[in-house]
Design a protein around this motif. Sequence first.
Motif, PDB file in Angstrom:
ATOM      1  N   GLU A   1     -62.434 -43.934 -93.364  1.00  0.00           N
ATOM      2  CA  GLU A   1     -62.894 -42.994 -92.340  1.00  0.00           C
ATOM      3  C   GLU A   1     -62.754 -41.535 -92.780  1.00  0.00           C
ATOM      4  OE1 GLU A   1     -64.434 -43.812 -89.716  1.00  0.00           O
ATOM      5  OE2 GLU A   1     -64.077 -45.990 -89.733  1.00  0.00           O
ATOM      6  N   GLY A   2     -62.085 -41.306 -93.895  1.00  0.00           N
ATOM      7  CA  GLY A   2     -61.934 -39.935 -94.395  1.00  0.00           C
ATOM      8  C   GLY A   2     -60.865 -39.135 -93.689  1.00  0.00           C
ATOM      9  N   SER A   3     -59.891 -39.798 -93.093  1.00  0.00           N
ATOM     10  CA  SER A   3     -58.822 -39.077 -92.397  1.00  0.00           C
ATOM     11  C   SER A   3     -57.824 -38.494 -93.400  1.00  0.00           C
ATOM     12  CB  SER A   3     -58.096 -40.018 -91.430  1.00  0.00           C
ATOM     13  OG  SER A   3     -57.470 -41.076 -92.142  1.00  0.00           O
ATOM     14  N   ASP A   4     -56.971 -37.590 -92.908  1.00  0.00           N
ATOM     15  CA  ASP A   4     -55.989 -36.939 -93.784  1.00  0.00           C
ATOM     16  C   ASP A   4     -55.029 -37.961 -94.401  1.00  0.00           C
ATOM     17  OD1 ASP A   4     -57.094 -34.490 -93.243  1.00  0.00           O
ATOM     18  OD2 ASP A   4     -55.679 -33.988 -91.644  1.00  0.00           O
ATOM     19  N   SER A   5     -54.586 -38.934 -93.602  1.00  0.00           N
ATOM     20  CA  SER A   5     -53.652 -39.935 -94.123  1.00  0.00           C
ATOM     21  C   SER A   5     -54.310 -40.800 -95.191  1.00  0.00           C
ATOM     22  CB  SER A   5     -53.135 -40.814 -92.980  1.00  0.00           C
ATOM     23  OG  SER A   5     -54.201 -41.515 -92.352  1.00  0.00           O
ATOM     24  N   GLN A   6     -55.576 -41.144 -94.999  1.00  0.00           N
ATOM     25  CA  GLN A   6     -56.273 -41.946 -95.998  1.00  0.00           C
ATOM     26  C   GLN A   6     -56.439 -41.175 -97.303  1.00  0.00           C
ATOM     27  OE1 GLN A   6     -59.900 -43.200 -94.013  1.00  0.00           O
ATOM     28  NE2 GLN A   6     -58.997 -45.158 -93.449  1.00  0.00           N
ATOM     29  N   TRP A   7     -56.794 -39.896 -97.209  1.00  0.00           N
ATOM     30  CA  TRP A   7     -56.923 -39.089 -98.417  1.00  0.00           C
ATOM     31  C   TRP A   7     -55.574 -38.932 -99.126  1.00  0.00           C
ATOM     32  CZ3 TRP A   7     -60.846 -38.020-101.270  1.00  0.00           C
ATOM     33  CH2 TRP A   7     -62.122 -37.924-100.725  1.00  0.00           C
ATOM     34  N   ARG A   8     -54.507 -38.777 -98.371  1.00  0.00           N
ATOM     35  CA  ARG A   8     -53.184 -38.636 -98.968  1.00  0.00           C
ATOM     36  C   ARG A   8     -52.777 -39.903 -99.720  1.00  0.00           C
ATOM     37  NH1 ARG A   8     -50.977 -37.223 -94.816  1.00  0.00           N
ATOM     38  NH2 ARG A   8     -49.970 -39.142 -94.099  1.00  0.00           N
ATOM     39  N   HIS A   9     -52.986 -41.049 -99.080  1.00  0.00           N
ATOM     40  CA  HIS A   9     -52.665 -42.311 -99.751  1.00  0.00           C
ATOM     41  C   HIS A   9     -53.585 -42.560-100.945  1.00  0.00           C
ATOM     42  CE1 HIS A   9     -49.698 -43.367 -96.822  1.00  0.00           C
ATOM     43  NE2 HIS A   9     -50.556 -43.436 -95.815  1.00  0.00           N
ATOM     44  N   TYR A  10     -54.827 -42.151-100.810  1.00  0.00           N
ATOM     45  CA  TYR A  10     -55.781 -42.332-101.912  1.00  0.00           C
ATOM     46  C   TYR A  10     -55.348 -41.536-103.145  1.00  0.00           C
ATOM     47  CZ  TYR A  10     -59.943 -41.368-104.706  1.00  0.00           C
ATOM     48  OH  TYR A  10     -60.817 -41.191-105.745  1.00  0.00           O
ATOM     49  N   ARG A  11     -54.966 -40.286-102.957  1.00  0.00           N
ATOM     50  CA  ARG A  11     -54.565 -39.457-104.094  1.00  0.00           C
ATOM     51  C   ARG A  11     -53.295 -39.998-104.747  1.00  0.00           C
ATOM     52  NH1 ARG A  11     -56.210 -35.211-100.411  1.00  0.00           N
ATOM     53  NH2 ARG A  11     -58.139 -34.227-101.157  1.00  0.00           N
ATOM     54  N   ARG A  12     -52.369 -40.481-103.947  1.00  0.00           N
ATOM     55  CA  ARG A  12     -51.154 -41.061-104.529  1.00  0.00           C
ATOM     56  C   ARG A  12     -51.471 -42.316-105.333  1.00  0.00           C
ATOM     57  NH1 ARG A  12     -46.836 -40.730 -99.462  1.00  0.00           N
ATOM     58  NH2 ARG A  12     -46.570 -38.459 -99.471  1.00  0.00           N
ATOM     59  N   ALA A  13     -52.280 -43.206-104.744  1.00  0.00           N
ATOM     60  CA  ALA A  13     -52.628 -44.443-105.439  1.00  0.00           C
ATOM     61  C   ALA A  13     -53.461 -44.156-106.676  1.00  0.00           C
ATOM     62  CB  ALA A  13     -53.397 -45.370-104.489  1.00  0.00           C
ATOM     63  N   TYR A  14     -54.344 -43.176-106.594  1.00  0.00           N
ATOM     64  CA  TYR A  14     -55.198 -42.821-107.735  1.00  0.00           C
ATOM     65  C   TYR A  14     -54.349 -42.346-108.912  1.00  0.00           C
ATOM     66  CZ  TYR A  14     -59.081 -40.646-110.275  1.00  0.00           C
ATOM     67  OH  TYR A  14     -60.000 -40.304-111.227  1.00  0.00           O
ATOM     68  N   GLY A  15     -53.412 -41.448-108.640  1.00  0.00           N
ATOM     69  CA  GLY A  15     -52.556 -40.946-109.701  1.00  0.00           C
ATOM     70  C   GLY A  15     -51.666 -42.029-110.298  1.00  0.00           C
ATOM     71  N   LEU A  16     -51.147 -42.904-109.428  1.00  0.00           N
ATOM     72  CA  LEU A  16     -50.275 -43.971-109.909  1.00  0.00           C
ATOM     73  C   LEU A  16     -51.039 -44.964-110.791  1.00  0.00           C
ATOM     74  CD1 LEU A  16     -47.543 -45.421-109.871  1.00  0.00           C
ATOM     75  CD2 LEU A  16     -48.281 -46.586-107.775  1.00  0.00           C
TER      76      LEU A  16
END
Length: 220
Positions: free
Chosen positions: A21-36
């Motif tokens: 949905e593009g929410s702030d929490s989704q973007w935050r989790h996405y960036r963490r998972a992407y970097g990991l």
Amino acid sequence: MRDGSVGWRRRIYAMLALGWEGSDSQWRHYRRAYGLLAALATPLVLSVHSVVSWDFAMALVPGWHSTLFAPFFVDGAIFSGFAMVLVLVLPMRYFFNLNAYVTARHLDMMAKLILVTGLVLTYFYACELFTSWLQRRAHREGLAVLEADEHVRVGALHDVLLQLRGAADPFWKKARTSPVILYVVSVLVLIGMWFERFTSSFPRWGTTSIRTPGASTCPR
């Protein structure tokens, strides 16, 4: 893309979005998972292909027993991997009208990566030939050992020519931004890498380090 589409495209995008949905929490989790995942994937690629290559290099088989195999396998995997990405992305870009998301700049960068990895692979081929010539030990050189078998000669020739041809086109800016040229180059690279893996594996089974007549192995 999902919200701005209609019909079957909207259904496909909705399925691929997986509830995004593009929410702030989704973007935050996405960036963490992407970097990991990026931090884990890079050493994983290097270690897996290095270990596989060392499985070959530890065997006292002409053409396999070489310290060049680890970087050779890693570079070959990256080389063919970028080509496979273009083979998949270019048709999607055309059929789904993704030109605004996969731009000419992205194609140019991918083509440059293919160019660099192709040149490194060419350097490894040259090193293999030069080392064999320098040491005057032709039985260690794969192509020299296998000259007697017509099938292997044809495979090795296709291997080198297709990969060199595929790596040459990205030298030009026009070729790097042309989807048609990049698609043809990517297909040539994948075919050439198939021949490279074939000539690096099957024919070596019929050779040894002992100076005795032997038969090459080629699946029918």
